[in-house]
Design a protein around this motif. Structure first.
Motif, mmCIF file in Angstrom:
data_model
loop_
_atom_site.group_PDB
_atom_site.id
_atom_site.type_symbol
_atom_site.label_atom_id
_atom_site.label_comp_id
_atom_site.label_asym_id
_atom_site.label_seq_id
_atom_site.Cartn_x
_atom_site.Cartn_y
_atom_site.Cartn_z
ATOM 1 N N TYR A 75 0.845 -1.183 0.000
ATOM 2 C CA TYR A 75 0.000 0.000 0.000
ATOM 3 C C TYR A 75 0.887 1.242 0.000
ATOM 4 N N GLN A 109 0.524 5.309 1.380
ATOM 5 C CA GLN A 109 -0.297 6.153 2.236
ATOM 6 C C GLN A 109 0.041 7.605 1.967
ATOM 7 N N HIS A 156 -5.722 10.623 1.223
ATOM 8 C CA HIS A 156 -6.102 9.446 0.433
ATOM 9 C C HIS A 156 -6.154 8.169 1.255
ATOM 10 N N GLY A 157 -5.673 8.168 2.443
ATOM 11 C CA GLY A 157 -5.628 6.927 3.186
ATOM 12 C C GLY A 157 -4.660 5.951 2.559
ATOM 13 N N LEU A 158 -4.949 4.669 2.678
ATOM 14 C CA LEU A 158 -4.098 3.629 2.104
ATOM 15 C C LEU A 158 -4.675 3.176 0.770
ATOM 16 N N LEU A 215 -4.100 0.449 -2.478
ATOM 17 C CA LEU A 215 -3.467 -0.825 -2.787
ATOM 18 C C LEU A 215 -2.728 -0.742 -4.118
ATOM 19 N N ASP A 229 -5.067 -1.087 -7.089
ATOM 20 C CA ASP A 229 -5.790 0.089 -7.588
ATOM 21 C C ASP A 229 -4.881 1.152 -8.191
#
Lengths: 115, 110
Positions: free
Chosen positions: A35, A37, A41-43, A45, A59
């Motif tokens: 991932y 970070q 956006h957060g985490l 993949l 993603d």
């Protein structure tokens, strides 16, 4: 307790540079994930794998390659690093896939800076 | 497409106060729902998980979360926070792949 170890802890490279991030898990989990970070956006993949020699696209795979050499080891490769890849990278592992896992076990992260 | 929204990027509370961190998910069916916590210079650790049953689920360190199907929410709560609860909290949701929210930075003031 499952352990996930990432190296290096910090990495600085230049645009166009070649970078390899390493991840090792010691509980023989089937699934391993990379991932990134980023603030806001957060985490997200990048790639994941369900066993040695297997690789699946996540993603945000553009600009990244990955390789799972053994059950324990999962590498993320940036062959032509760009400033947009400056981020905090996490590796994780789990016995089952994604949402079905009891939990994902995360490493402590690698902070990559591309100048 | 599935999404997870954490509307509060930063929350500051005083030690001993109660806490609620908000999370809303977007999915037609009931997904698996998680809260993870990230302490400084560490990876994420799971606090709690929900899929079915009692909508209030208990987690570690006194945290709990309540699932609401009507509101598509999974808010995290704690009755009395401690300074050591300062961290980044991530909500995650999915029926196949886990989707993480953008996180809420919690600061507990002494």
């Amino acid at each position: 307790e499952a352990a996930v170890t990432q190296s290096p802890r910090n990495k600085v490279t230049v645009t166009g540079g070649n970078v390899t991030l390493s991840c090792r898990q010691t509980n023989s989990h089937n699934y391993m994930y990379w991932y990134r970070q980023d603030t806001g956006h957060g985490l997200r993949l990048i790639h994941y794998s369900y066993g040695a020699g297997n690789l699946q696209i996540g993603d945000v795979p553009d600009g990244y390659k990955a390789t799972r050499t053994t059950q324990e080891d999962f590498f993320l490769l940036l062959e032509l690093a760009s400033p947009s890849q400056t981020s905090l990278y996490f590796c994780a592992s789990s016995e089952e896939w994604g949402a079905f896992a009891e939990t994902l076990y995360f490493g402590s992260g690698t902070r990559l800076t591309v100048l | 497409a599935q999404s997870v929204t954490q509307p509060d990027a930063r929350v500051t509370v005083s030690e001993g106060a109660s806490l609620q961190l908000r999370c809303k998910y977007s999915y037609s069916a009931t997904p698996y729902l998680f809260w993870y916590v990230q302490y400084p210079r560490q990876g994420l650790q799971m606090l709690l998980k929900y899929y079915s049953g009692d909508p209030v689920v208990q987690g570690v360190n006194g945290f709990e979360a309540e699932f609401s199907k009507s509101d598509s929410s999974f808010h995290l709560r704690k009755a009395s926070v401690h300074w050591s609860d300062s961290a980044v909290y991530f909500c995650a949701s999915g029926s196949w792949q886990l989707i993480f929210g953008s996180g809420t930075q919690l600061t507990v003031m002494p």
